[in-house]
Design a protein around this motif. Structure first.
Motif, PDB file in Angstrom:
ATOM      1  N   VAL A 216     -59.619 -18.447   0.124  1.00 58.60           N
ATOM      2  CA  VAL A 216     -58.437 -18.601   0.727  1.00 58.60           C
ATOM      3  C   VAL A 216     -57.449 -19.334   0.317  1.00 58.60           C
ATOM      4  O   VAL A 216     -56.407 -19.554   0.057  1.00 58.60           O
ATOM      5  CB  VAL A 216     -58.797 -18.439   2.364  1.00 58.60           C
ATOM      6  N   MET A 217     -58.148 -20.662   0.350  1.00 62.12           N
ATOM      7  CA  MET A 217     -56.955 -22.076   0.141  1.00 62.12           C
ATOM      8  C   MET A 217     -56.845 -22.173  -1.273  1.00 62.12           C
ATOM      9  O   MET A 217     -55.584 -22.459  -1.736  1.00 62.12           O
ATOM     10  CB  MET A 217     -57.367 -23.214   0.831  1.00 62.12           C
ATOM     11  N   LEU A 218     -57.939 -22.322  -1.903  1.00 60.51           N
ATOM     12  CA  LEU A 218     -57.956 -23.023  -3.427  1.00 60.51           C
ATOM     13  C   LEU A 218     -56.766 -21.988  -4.366  1.00 60.51           C
ATOM     14  O   LEU A 218     -55.907 -22.645  -5.090  1.00 60.51           O
ATOM     15  CB  LEU A 218     -59.290 -22.862  -3.936  1.00 60.51           C
ATOM     16  N   PRO A 219     -56.681 -20.523  -4.206  1.00 56.71           N
ATOM     17  CA  PRO A 219     -55.889 -19.820  -5.128  1.00 56.71           C
ATOM     18  C   PRO A 219     -54.526 -20.256  -4.769  1.00 56.71           C
ATOM     19  O   PRO A 219     -53.558 -20.188  -5.901  1.00 56.71           O
ATOM     20  CB  PRO A 219     -56.263 -18.440  -4.671  1.00 56.71           C
ATOM     21  N   TRP A 226     -52.511 -18.918 -12.481  1.00 50.75           N
ATOM     22  CA  TRP A 226     -54.006 -19.391 -12.702  1.00 50.75           C
ATOM     23  C   TRP A 226     -54.625 -18.855 -11.675  1.00 50.75           C
ATOM     24  O   TRP A 226     -54.562 -18.927 -10.616  1.00 50.75           O
ATOM     25  CB  TRP A 226     -53.989 -21.027 -12.627  1.00 50.75           C
ATOM     26  N   THR A 227     -55.925 -18.105 -12.345  1.00 50.49           N
ATOM     27  CA  THR A 227     -57.065 -17.673 -11.310  1.00 50.49           C
ATOM     28  C   THR A 227     -58.272 -18.219 -11.653  1.00 50.49           C
ATOM     29  O   THR A 227     -58.554 -18.168 -13.042  1.00 50.49           O
ATOM     30  CB  THR A 227     -57.034 -16.177 -11.065  1.00 50.49           C
ATOM     31  N   ILE A 228     -59.385 -18.605 -10.898  1.00 51.46           N
ATOM     32  CA  ILE A 228     -60.491 -19.004 -11.274  1.00 51.46           C
ATOM     33  C   ILE A 228     -61.354 -17.945 -10.604  1.00 51.46           C
ATOM     34  O   ILE A 228     -61.182 -17.503  -9.462  1.00 51.46           O
ATOM     35  CB  ILE A 228     -61.128 -20.148 -10.764  1.00 51.46           C
ATOM     36  N   ASP A 229     -62.280 -17.397 -11.324  1.00 55.52           N
ATOM     37  CA  ASP A 229     -63.060 -16.113 -11.009  1.00 55.52           C
ATOM     38  C   ASP A 229     -63.665 -16.638  -9.511  1.00 55.52           C
ATOM     39  O   ASP A 229     -64.289 -17.696  -9.346  1.00 55.52           O
ATOM     40  CB  ASP A 229     -64.314 -16.039 -12.075  1.00 55.52           C
ATOM     41  N   LYS A 230     -63.486 -15.562  -8.671  1.00 60.12           N
ATOM     42  CA  LYS A 230     -64.193 -15.763  -7.405  1.00 60.12           C
ATOM     43  C   LYS A 230     -65.711 -16.088  -7.330  1.00 60.12           C
ATOM     44  O   LYS A 230     -66.047 -17.075  -6.680  1.00 60.12           O
ATOM     45  CB  LYS A 230     -63.954 -14.132  -6.392  1.00 60.12           C
ATOM     46  N   LEU A 231     -66.227 -15.622  -8.139  1.00 61.53           N
ATOM     47  CA  LEU A 231     -68.022 -15.792  -8.306  1.00 61.53           C
ATOM     48  C   LEU A 231     -68.170 -17.214  -8.790  1.00 61.53           C
ATOM     49  O   LEU A 231     -69.156 -18.062  -8.124  1.00 61.53           O
ATOM     50  CB  LEU A 231     -68.584 -14.854  -9.092  1.00 61.53           C
ATOM     51  N   VAL A 232     -67.308 -17.739  -9.726  1.00 59.89           N
ATOM     52  CA  VAL A 232     -67.538 -19.219 -10.129  1.00 59.89           C
ATOM     53  C   VAL A 232     -67.010 -20.241  -9.018  1.00 59.89           C
ATOM     54  O   VAL A 232     -67.802 -20.866  -8.895  1.00 59.89           O
ATOM     55  CB  VAL A 232     -66.727 -19.353 -11.183  1.00 59.89           C
TER      56      VAL A 232
ATOM     57  N   GLN B  95     -50.975 -12.946  -2.341  1.00 60.18           N
ATOM     58  CA  GLN B  95     -50.067 -13.786  -2.444  1.00 60.18           C
ATOM     59  C   GLN B  95     -50.319 -14.743  -3.771  1.00 60.18           C
ATOM     60  O   GLN B  95     -49.491 -15.008  -4.775  1.00 60.18           O
ATOM     61  CB  GLN B  95     -49.819 -14.840  -1.398  1.00 60.18           C
ATOM     62  N   SER B  96     -51.508 -14.842  -4.239  1.00 56.65           N
ATOM     63  CA  SER B  96     -51.735 -15.700  -5.569  1.00 56.65           C
ATOM     64  C   SER B  96     -52.095 -14.857  -6.751  1.00 56.65           C
ATOM     65  O   SER B  96     -52.337 -15.396  -7.495  1.00 56.65           O
ATOM     66  CB  SER B  96     -53.287 -16.343  -5.244  1.00 56.65           C
ATOM     67  N   ARG B  97     -51.453 -13.369  -6.523  1.00 54.26           N
ATOM     68  CA  ARG B  97     -51.374 -12.678  -7.590  1.00 54.26           C
ATOM     69  C   ARG B  97     -52.544 -12.095  -8.280  1.00 54.26           C
ATOM     70  O   ARG B  97     -52.462 -11.885  -9.214  1.00 54.26           O
ATOM     71  CB  ARG B  97     -50.208 -13.229  -8.639  1.00 54.26           C
TER      72      ARG B  97
END
Lengths: 376, 341
Positions: A216-219, A226-232, B95-97
C-alpha cells in the motif's frame, strides 16, 4: 529318579492377553474407568462426526454447488477435484504447467542429496540448490526468455506461491539471520547497533503490517512509472521478517557455546571466519535445530498472510474459489478450508519429522541413545 | 554434521529484482494502446461481480466492464489483464498507475471522489442494505418487519442504517449483534432471529449458502445507498470520458434494444439513436479518442447492460438478483444515461 522340569503353565488369563491389558491400563481403578469411558465417548463422537462429514454425508459427484446443497450435507468433494488444478498452480496457464512440475523435479533433484545424510557431495548439491537452481527456477517459472512464454506473477497461485514464498523466505532468511546474529554479538559498535536496531524493529511490527506497507505504501514512494512486482515485494518482506526471528534463535545457540571454545579457536590462531565457520557455528546451529525448524514452520504458515495483499497462495486460492457462484453451497467453505489445512499439515509435519531425524543424527555420542529412545 | 553445517554455510543470498521500468507519465489511452492490454483491477472474489472459475476464467458484472472497455479501446474483449485487489490496496494500485481502471464494487462517496485522486465514472450497480427472511414468515416488505428480531454484524454502517430505518418508520424491532458476518448468518439459520441484514448484493449469494435456499427470500426494500461503480484517476480527463461513455453506451444499448445477438442487423437500422450509437452517423467515437465502431464492438463482444446484468447476477446466474433499482429509468429503475448525440 530323574528330575524333569514341569512344563510351564501359561499364566492365568487374568494376567495376560487383551483383557488383562485392558484391565491393567484402562480399568485399573474406578477413577480410571470413568476417565476411560469419558475419553472413549469423546473419541467416538469426534470420529463419528469426522467420518460422517468426510464420507457418509459427503457428496462425491456433482457439477456445481447445487449437488452439495441439502440439509446436513457433508464434504463437497467434487468442488475440490474441480478446483484442484487451481489450488496447486493458481491461474498458471494450463499449457505451461509442465514448467512448474519441472521446477519441482529440479528442486527435488537438489534437495534429496542435500537432505539425506548418506549421499555424499554435500558441497556440490548445496552449490546447485543455492546457486544454480534459483536461476533455473526463475527462468522456468517467470519465462520471457529462451522462447518460454512470459507468465506474469499475478497468475501464479495456489501451492506454487506458498512454496515459492516459503522456500525463498527460508533460503534468504538463513544467511541474513546468521549475519544478524553474529552482528549482534560483534564488538564493533556500528555493526552491533545496526543489527540490534533491525532485529528489534522487525520484531516490533506484525508481519501483516510489513506486508501492507509493501503493497500500500511502497508503490507511492517509488518514482512515477516505477513498479516492483507485488510478489517480489512480498518475498523481500517475508525474508527480512523471518531473518530477524531466525537471528534471535541462532544467537541463543551462540550464547550456549562455552567461552573455552572461542578461546581455543583463538589460541589455534584461526581467523574470525574460520573460527565461526569451523568451530562455533556448527555447534551453535546444531543446538538450536528445534528453534530453527520452529521458525521455518512458522514462516511456512505465515505465507498465507499474503492473501490480504491480493496474492493467491493456497489459502487465498481456496477463498477465491469459494466466491465463484457456480460452487456456492452450504458445504463448500468447510470443504475448502479442510483441504487447505490438510495440505499445510502435510508440509509442516514433514518438516518437523525431518528436524527430529537431524537432531538424532547430530546428537553427540553420549546423547545419541537417549535421543533415540525419546523419539522412536 | 560437518557436511551439513557446511552445506548450510555455503548459502548465498538470492534476491530477485523484478523491477520493471515503465513509461514516464503519459495518457492512459496511449499507454493501453501501446501495451495492447487493459490492466483492470477487480475484486479478489465476489460472487456475480468478479470471480474466476475453476479454469481461471474471470467473469462477473465488474469483469464485464473491463471487457467492454477493452473491446471499445483495443477491439478485443479478451485483451485484459485482471489484477485481483483487496479492499485496502485497491486505491493505491490505481494511484500508482499499476491499474488503468478499477472495477471493483467500490462505493461512490464524496470523500473518495475528492480527496484520493479518484474519479468515479458512474454507477454500474445500485446496491443498498436489504433483508433476507424465511418465506414461511409471510413477510413481503420491510415495513411488515415490525416486532422482528434482526441479526446483524456489529461495527458496520449496516447496524446504523438498520436503526435509522426502523426508527423513521416507527417500527419496533430487536437486534442480535454479532462480531462476524458468518456468526450472524448462523444465528439466522438457527432461527434465533427472523431476518438477517447486509448489502443486498451479498444477501443473494448468502441465500445459496443455506441448506434450503428456496425457503428464504430477499425483501425488495433497500434501506441505504451504496452506489458501486468503476473508478479511474483524476489526472486523465480523456480516459475518464472514455470509461464513462463505455458505461453510458451499455445502458443506451439496452434502451435502444440493441443486443449482442441483433447488433449486426441493427447496423442497418434507420433509428437515429441506434445509428449514432453504432457509429453509422456522426463522429462520436472520434470525439472521445476512439474510432466510430467502438460501441458496436463492445455490444458485439460483451452485450448491453441488461445482458451483462442478467448473465452475471440476474436471472441467468445462480444468485438471481432482482434488478430493482438497476432497471432502466423508463422501466421503474434509476439507470439512466445521457444520449449519444
Amino acid at each position: 529318579m530323574t528330575a524333569s522340569a514341569r512344563p510351564l503353565t501359561p499364566p492365568p488369563t487374568t494376567a495376560n492377553g487383551p483383557w488383562a491389558w485392558l484391565r491393567a491400563n484402562l480399568f485399573s481403578s474406578i477413577g480410571n474407568t470413568i476417565l476411560t469411558v469419558i475419553a472413549g465417548w469423546i473419541v467416538y463422537q469426534v470420529a463419528h462426526g469426522v467420518i460422517g462429514w468426510a464420507f457418509v454425508n459427503a457428496t462425491f459427484e456433482g457439477e456445481d454447488g447445487g449437488a452439495c446443497t441439502r440439509e446436513n450435507a457433508g464434504a463437497c468433494w467434487p468442488f475440490v477435484s474441480a478446483w484442484f488444478g487451481q489450488f496447486m498452480y493458481g491461474r498458471y496457464p494450463d499449457a505451461e504447467r509442465w514448467r512448474v512440475n519441472l521446477t519441482y523435479a529440479l528442486a527435488l533433484a537438489g534437495l534429496v542429496p542435500l537432505m539425506v545424510p548418506r549421499i555424499p557431495g554435500k558441497l556440490w548439491s548445496s552449490l546447485y540448490v543455492l546457486g544454480v537452481f534459483p536461476i533455473l527456477a526463475t527462468i522456468l517459472l517467470a519465462g520471457g526468455v529462451f522462447g518460454l512464454p512470459d507468465v506474469p506473477t499475478d497468475s501464479w497461485g495456489g501451492l506454487l506461491v506458498t512454496l515459492v514464498i516459503s522456500s525463498v523466505g527460508i533460503a534468504a532468511a538463513f544467511p541474513i539471520g546468521i549475519l544478524l546474529a553474529l552482528g549482534r554479538r560483534s564488538e564493533m559498535p556500528i555493526v552491533r547497533w545496526a543489527s540490534v536496531g533491525f532485529i528489534e524493529f522487525v520484531r516490533g511490527v506484525p508481519l501483516i503490517t510489513v506486508l501492507f506497507m509493501s503493497s500500500v505504501m511502497l508503490p507511492l514512494f517509488l518514482p512515477n512509472g516505477w513498479t516492483i512486482d507485488k510478489l517480489v515485494r512480498a518475498l523481500i518482506m517475508v525474508a527480512l521478517f523471518s531473518a530477524a526471528y531466525l537471528a534471535e534463535v541462532i544467537r541463543g545457540g551462540l550464547q550456549a557455546i562455552p567461552r573455552g571454545q572461542f578461546e581455543a579457536a583463538d589460541a589455534l590462531g584461526l581467523s574470525y571466519p574460520h573460527k565461526m565457520g569451523l568451530i562455533i557455528l556448527p555447534q551453535a546451529l546444531k543446538l538450536v535445530i528445534p528453534g530453527i525448524v520452529n521458525t521455518l514452520i512458522g514462516l511456512f504458515k505465515d505465507t498465507s498472510l499474503v492473501l490480504i495483499i491480493g496474492i493467491f497462495d493456497l489459502l487465498g486460492m481456496v477463498q477465491a474459489a469459494l466466491s465463484a457462484q457456480r460452487w456456492l453451497s452450504p458445504a463448500t467453505p468447510m470443504t475448502g478450508y479442510v483441504f487447505a489445512g490438510f495440505v499445510f499439515w502435510i508440509f509442516c509435519f514433514g518438516m518437523s519429522r525431518y528436524s527430529l531425524m537431524l537432531e538424532r543424527r547430530l546428537a553427540p555420542g553420549g546423547q545419541r541413545t537417549i535421543a533415540k529412545a525419546a523419539y522412536d | 554434521m560437518k557436511h551439513l553445517a557446511r552445506g548450510v554455510f555455503w548459502v548465498a543470498a538470492m534476491m530477485v529484482a523484478g523491477a520493471g521500468v515503465v513509461e514516464a507519465q503519459q495518457k492512459t489511452l496511449d499507454t493501453v494502446k501501446a501495451r495492447g492490454q487493459l490492466v483492470c483491477g477487480v475484486n479478489v472474489g465476489l460472487a456475480g461481480f468478479s470471480a474466476a472459475d475453476d479454469k481461471g476464467v474471470w467473469s462477473g458484472l465488474d469483469v464485464a466492464y473491463c471487457k467492454a472497455i477493452a473491446a471499445a479501446v483495443l477491439g478485443d474483449a479478451g485483451k485484459v489483464r485482471y489484477v485481483a485487489t483487496t479492499t485496502k490496496e485497491r486505491f493505491t494500485a490505481l494511484q500508482s498507475r499499476e491499474l488503468d481502471v478499477l472495477a471493483r464494487n467500490t462505493t461512490w462517496t464524496l470523500q473518495r471522489d475528492s480527496q484520493q485522486g479518484l474519479a468515479f465514472v458512474g454507477v454500474n450497480y445500485y446496491d443498498g442494505q436489504g433483508f433476507i427472511v424465511k418465506k414461511s414468515a409471510g413477510v413481503k416488505t420491510g415495513k411488515e418487519l415490525s416486532g422482528a428480531t434482526v441479526c446483524v454484524q456489529t461495527g458496520t454502517t449496516t447496524e446504523l442504517n438498520l436503526a435509522d430505518f426502523f426508527r423513521s418508520n416507527n417500527l419496533q424491532y430487536k437486534t442480535l449483534v454479532f462480531d462476524k458476518a458468518d456468526e450472524a448468518l448462523k444465528a439466522y439459520q438457527a432461527d434465533r432471529c427472523d431476518s438477517y441484514t447486509t448489502d443486498a448484493s451479498g444477501l443473494y449469494s448468502v441465500r445459496l449458502q443455506m441448506a434450503k435456499p428456496d425457503e428464504h427470500m430477499v425483501l425488495p426494500d433497500v434501506i441505504s445507498k451504496e452506489p458501486l461503480g468503476p473508478v479511474v484517476r483524476q489526472d486523465d480527463f480523456q480516459w475518464f470520458t472514455i470509461v464513462k461513455w463505455v458505461h453510458f453506451a451499455l445502458i443506451n444499448a439496452e434502451e435502444a434494444g440493441v443486443t449482442q445477438a441483433n447488433v449486426d442487423q441493427m447496423l442497418t437500422s434507420t433509428v437515429p439513436d441506434i445509428k449514432r450509437l453504432l457509429g453509422k452517423e456522426g463522429d462520436f467515437g472520434k470525439g472521445i479518442g476512439l474510432d466510430n465502431e467502438w460501441a458496436y464492438r463492445m455490444i458485439k463482444q460483451v452485450g448491453n447492460y441488461a445482458e451483462v446484468f442478467e448473465r452475471n447476477v440476474g436471472a441467468g446466474s445462480r444468485i438471481k438478483i432482482d434488478r430493482g433499482l438497476n432497471k432502466l429509468w423508463s422501466k421503474g429503475g434509476i439507470q439512466y444515461a445521457p444520449p449519444i448525440r
